[in-house]
Design a protein around this motif. Structure first.
Motif, PDB file in Angstrom:
ATOM      1  N   ASN A   9      12.895 -30.967  52.542  1.00  0.00           N
ATOM      2  CA  ASN A   9      14.157 -31.717  52.421  1.00  0.00           C
ATOM      3  C   ASN A   9      13.856 -33.202  52.226  1.00  0.00           C
ATOM      4  O   ASN A   9      14.365 -34.048  52.941  1.00  0.00           O
ATOM      5  N   LEU A  10      13.054 -33.524  51.238  1.00  0.00           N
ATOM      6  CA  LEU A  10      12.627 -34.911  51.047  1.00  0.00           C
ATOM      7  C   LEU A  10      13.778 -35.835  50.673  1.00  0.00           C
ATOM      8  O   LEU A  10      13.790 -37.004  51.022  1.00  0.00           O
ATOM      9  N   MET A  17      18.665 -49.265  47.280  1.00  0.00           N
ATOM     10  CA  MET A  17      18.256 -48.240  46.332  1.00  0.00           C
ATOM     11  C   MET A  17      17.849 -48.851  44.994  1.00  0.00           C
ATOM     12  O   MET A  17      16.883 -48.410  44.368  1.00  0.00           O
ATOM     13  N   VAL A  18      18.565 -49.888  44.539  1.00  0.00           N
ATOM     14  CA  VAL A  18      18.198 -50.554  43.281  1.00  0.00           C
ATOM     15  C   VAL A  18      16.811 -51.177  43.385  1.00  0.00           C
ATOM     16  O   VAL A  18      15.988 -51.047  42.476  1.00  0.00           O
ATOM     17  N   ILE A  19      16.538 -51.832  44.511  1.00  0.00           N
ATOM     18  CA  ILE A  19      15.226 -52.448  44.703  1.00  0.00           C
ATOM     19  C   ILE A  19      14.130 -51.385  44.744  1.00  0.00           C
ATOM     20  O   ILE A  19      13.051 -51.553  44.150  1.00  0.00           O
ATOM     21  N   GLN A  20      14.384 -50.261  45.405  1.00  0.00           N
ATOM     22  CA  GLN A  20      13.393 -49.187  45.456  1.00  0.00           C
ATOM     23  C   GLN A  20      13.110 -48.622  44.079  1.00  0.00           C
ATOM     24  O   GLN A  20      11.965 -48.319  43.734  1.00  0.00           O
ATOM     25  N   LEU A  21      14.148 -48.485  43.270  1.00  0.00           N
ATOM     26  CA  LEU A  21      13.951 -47.985  41.911  1.00  0.00           C
ATOM     27  C   LEU A  21      13.171 -48.989  41.070  1.00  0.00           C
ATOM     28  O   LEU A  21      12.309 -48.605  40.266  1.00  0.00           O
ATOM     29  N   PHE A  41      16.766 -35.629  42.599  1.00  0.00           N
ATOM     30  CA  PHE A  41      16.384 -36.958  42.114  1.00  0.00           C
ATOM     31  C   PHE A  41      15.691 -37.765  43.201  1.00  0.00           C
ATOM     32  O   PHE A  41      14.612 -38.336  42.994  1.00  0.00           O
ATOM     33  N   PHE A  42      16.288 -37.804  44.400  1.00  0.00           N
ATOM     34  CA  PHE A  42      15.704 -38.575  45.481  1.00  0.00           C
ATOM     35  C   PHE A  42      14.403 -37.956  45.988  1.00  0.00           C
ATOM     36  O   PHE A  42      13.516 -38.674  46.454  1.00  0.00           O
ATOM     37  N   ALA A  43      14.274 -36.634  45.905  1.00  0.00           N
ATOM     38  CA  ALA A  43      13.016 -35.998  46.297  1.00  0.00           C
ATOM     39  C   ALA A  43      11.884 -36.456  45.399  1.00  0.00           C
ATOM     40  O   ALA A  43      10.772 -36.756  45.858  1.00  0.00           O
ATOM     41  N   PHE A  44      12.129 -36.550  44.087  1.00  0.00           N
ATOM     42  CA  PHE A  44      11.093 -36.991  43.159  1.00  0.00           C
ATOM     43  C   PHE A  44      10.871 -38.497  43.229  1.00  0.00           C
ATOM     44  O   PHE A  44       9.804 -38.980  42.844  1.00  0.00           O
ATOM     45  N   VAL A  45      11.891 -39.251  43.714  1.00  0.00           N
ATOM     46  CA  VAL A  45      11.683 -40.686  43.934  1.00  0.00           C
ATOM     47  C   VAL A  45      10.766 -40.911  45.132  1.00  0.00           C
ATOM     48  O   VAL A  45       9.851 -41.745  45.100  1.00  0.00           O
ATOM     49  N   MET A  46      10.993 -40.160  46.215  1.00  0.00           N
ATOM     50  CA  MET A  46      10.214 -40.339  47.435  1.00  0.00           C
ATOM     51  C   MET A  46       8.802 -39.777  47.317  1.00  0.00           C
ATOM     52  O   MET A  46       7.888 -40.254  47.983  1.00  0.00           O
TER      53      MET A  46
END
Length: 407
Positions: free
Chosen positions: A245-246, A82-86, A295-300
C-alpha cells in the motif's frame, strides 16, 4: 545520575505533549469560529451537502461545511508539497540548483498561491457575499480564508518542532472530533431499533476488524534479498521491501481532491445532467482512486530511479540482472502487489460516495465509517513511528551501557 537523566527525558516528553495539546485546542477553536460577512448560497450548500465533500474537508484538516477561520485546513500546503515532490522527482534545474531552505520558501509561496486560488473559488465562485459592497466583502473573505490557511500551516510546522506529530496530530484530532459528532445520531437510531444492541455490537466488532486488517495490510510487504558490495560477504543480504500500500497515504491526503471534480464543475457551470448522476460520480471516484493510488506508488518507489541507483552503486537484487531487468522486476511487482491496495481503496471510496448520494442523511456517516477507520489507523501508525523516533536516544543510551558492560 540515571534517574536524573530519565526524569529529564520524561520532562521533555511531557513538555512536547503539553505543547501538542495546546495546539490542538487552538486548532479546534479556530475551526469553530465562523468567517464573518458570509452569506450561504444555495449553490454552495448544494455542493457541500454530499457527505463525500465534508469527508474530503476532514481528510485535509479543513471545515468546508461550516466555513470557519481554518476552513481550508492543510489542503494548500499538501498541494504545494506534492508539487515540490514532483519537481524533485523530475529533477528540474530550478529545484536542483537551490538550497533546502530556499526550497521550503518556494513551497510556502506555492501554498500561499494555492490558498488564494481556493479562497477565490469558494468566495467568488459561489458568491458568498450580498449587498452593494459585496465585492469588498468577497475580498475580505478571501483574505480571511487565506490568512487562516497560512496560520494553520505555521501551526503545523511549530508543532513539528516543539510538539509531537506536526500536522498529522492536528488532522487526527479534527477527524476524531468530526466523526464522533456525526456518528451520534445514527448510533441513537440503531439503539432505538429492535435488536439494536446486537446491531451496535456488530458495528463495533466490524469496525475493530477493519482496523485490524488495515494494520496487517500496512505492515505487509514483499521481500527480495539485496546484495550490497560495500559490506563484508559474511554479512547476511539486506532486505529490499516492496509494500502492498505504498500510495495509500498520498491518495488520502491529496488524491481524493480529484474526486469532487464532477460535483464542483456541475455546481459552477451548467454541464450535462450525466455529470451529476450518482452512477457517473461513483464510477469516476472509483476509477480515479484506483489510478491515483498507482500513481503515488510509482512516485514513492520509482523503478527507474531505483535501478539507476543500484547500477551506479554496484548493488543488485539477488537473482536479477543489473539495469533494465532490475527495473522490470520492480515495476512488475509494484503493478501486481499495489493492485490489491488500489482495489480496496476504490471499493471503500465507492461505498462512501454511494452512501452520500443515495442514502438518507442520517445514515451517511455509517457508509463513510470504513474509510474513516482506515484513514485513522494509517495516521495513528505514522504517529507511532514518530513516538518511536523520540525514544531512539534512550534506546541508544541503553545500547551504549550494554556495550560498556561487555567491555
Amino acid at each position: 545520575m540515571q534517574r536524573k537523566k530519565l526524569n529529564v527525558s520524561i520532562r521533555a516528553f511531557l513538555k512536547k505533549a503539553f505543547f501538542t495539546i495546546m495546539t490542538i485546542v487552538v486548532y479546534s477553536l479556530g475551526n469553530q469560529i465562523p468567517v464573518p460577512l458570509v452569506k450561504m448560497t444555495t449553490e454552495y450548500q448544494t455542493m457541500i451537502r454530499h457527505y463525500h465533500m465534508s469527508m474530503l474537508s476532514i481528510l485535509t484538516g479543513a471545515n468546508l461545511p461550516d466555513l470557519s477561520l481554518f476552513s481550508l485546513g492543510f489542503s494548500p500546503y499538501m498541494a504545494a508539497m506534492m508539487v515540490i515532490q514532483l519537481l524533485v522527482m523530475m529533477k528540474w534545474s530550478i529545484v536542483e540548483e537551490i538550497s533546502q531552505r530556499q526550497l521550503m520558501y518556494l513551497q510556502n509561496l506555492l501554498a500561499l498561491i494555492f490558498a488564494l486560488i481556493e479562497s477565490t473559488i469558494i468566495a467568488s465562485g459561489f458568491k458568498l457575499a450580498a449587498g452593494n459592497d459585496h465585492q469588498l466583502k468577497i475580498l475580505m473573505i478571501i483574505m480571511i480564508l487565506t490568512a487562516g490557511s497560512m496560520f494553520v500551516q505555521w501551526l503545523g510546522n511549530v508543532t513539528t518542532i516543539y510538539g509531537i506529530g506536526g500536522m498529522v496530530v492536528l488532522i487526527v484530532g479534527n477527524m476524531l472530533h468530526s466523526n464522533m459528532n456525526r456518528l451520534v445520531l445514527p448510533c441513537r437510531e440503531i439503539l432505538s431499533m429492535q435488536n439494536g444492541g446486537w446491531l451496535m455490537f456488530g458495528l463495533v466488532v466490524g469496525s475493530l476488524l477493519i482496523a485490524w486488517l488495515t494494520i496487517i495490510f500496512y505492515a505487509a510487504h514483499y521481500e527480495t534479498e539485496q546484495i550490497q558490495i560495500s559490506l563484508p560477504s559474511q554479512i547476511e543480504a539486506a532486505v529490499f521491501p516492496i509494500g502492498f500500500n505504498l500510495g495509500t497515504m498520498m491518495t488520502f491526503m491529496l488524491g481524493m481532491s480529484f474526486l469532487i471534480i464532477p460535483s464542483l464543475i456541475a455546481s459552477l457551470f451548467k454541464m450535462p445532467t450525466f455529470w451529476s448522476e450518482p452512477r457517473f460520480q461513483i464510477g469516476f471516484a472509483m476509477v480515479m482512486t484506483f489510478l491515483i493510488d498507482y500513481f503515488f506508488a510509482f512516485v514513492m518507489l520509482s523503478p527507474r530511479q531505483l535501478a539507476k541507483g543500484m547500477r551506479h552503486s554496484g548493488n543488485y537484487l539477488l537473482g536479477v540482472e543489473i539495469g533494465r531487468p532490475t527495473r522490470r522486476f520492480i515495476r512488475r511487482r509494484l503493478v501486481l502487489f499495489n493492485f490489491f491496495s488500489a482495489l480496496v481503496l476504490a471499493l471503500l471510496v465507492g461505498l462512501q460516495i454511494a452512501g452520500s448520494l443515495l442514502a438518507k442523511k442520517i445514515w451517511q456517516p455509517l457508509y463513510a465509517l470504513p474509510i474513516s477507520i482506515v484513514i485513522m489507523v494509517l495516521f495513528m501508525e505514522s504517529l507511532v513511528e514518530l513516538l518511536n523516533e523520540l525514544s531512539i536516544p534512550k534506546r541508544y543510551s541503553k545500547l551504549k551501557e550494554r556495550i560498556l558492560k561487555s567491555v
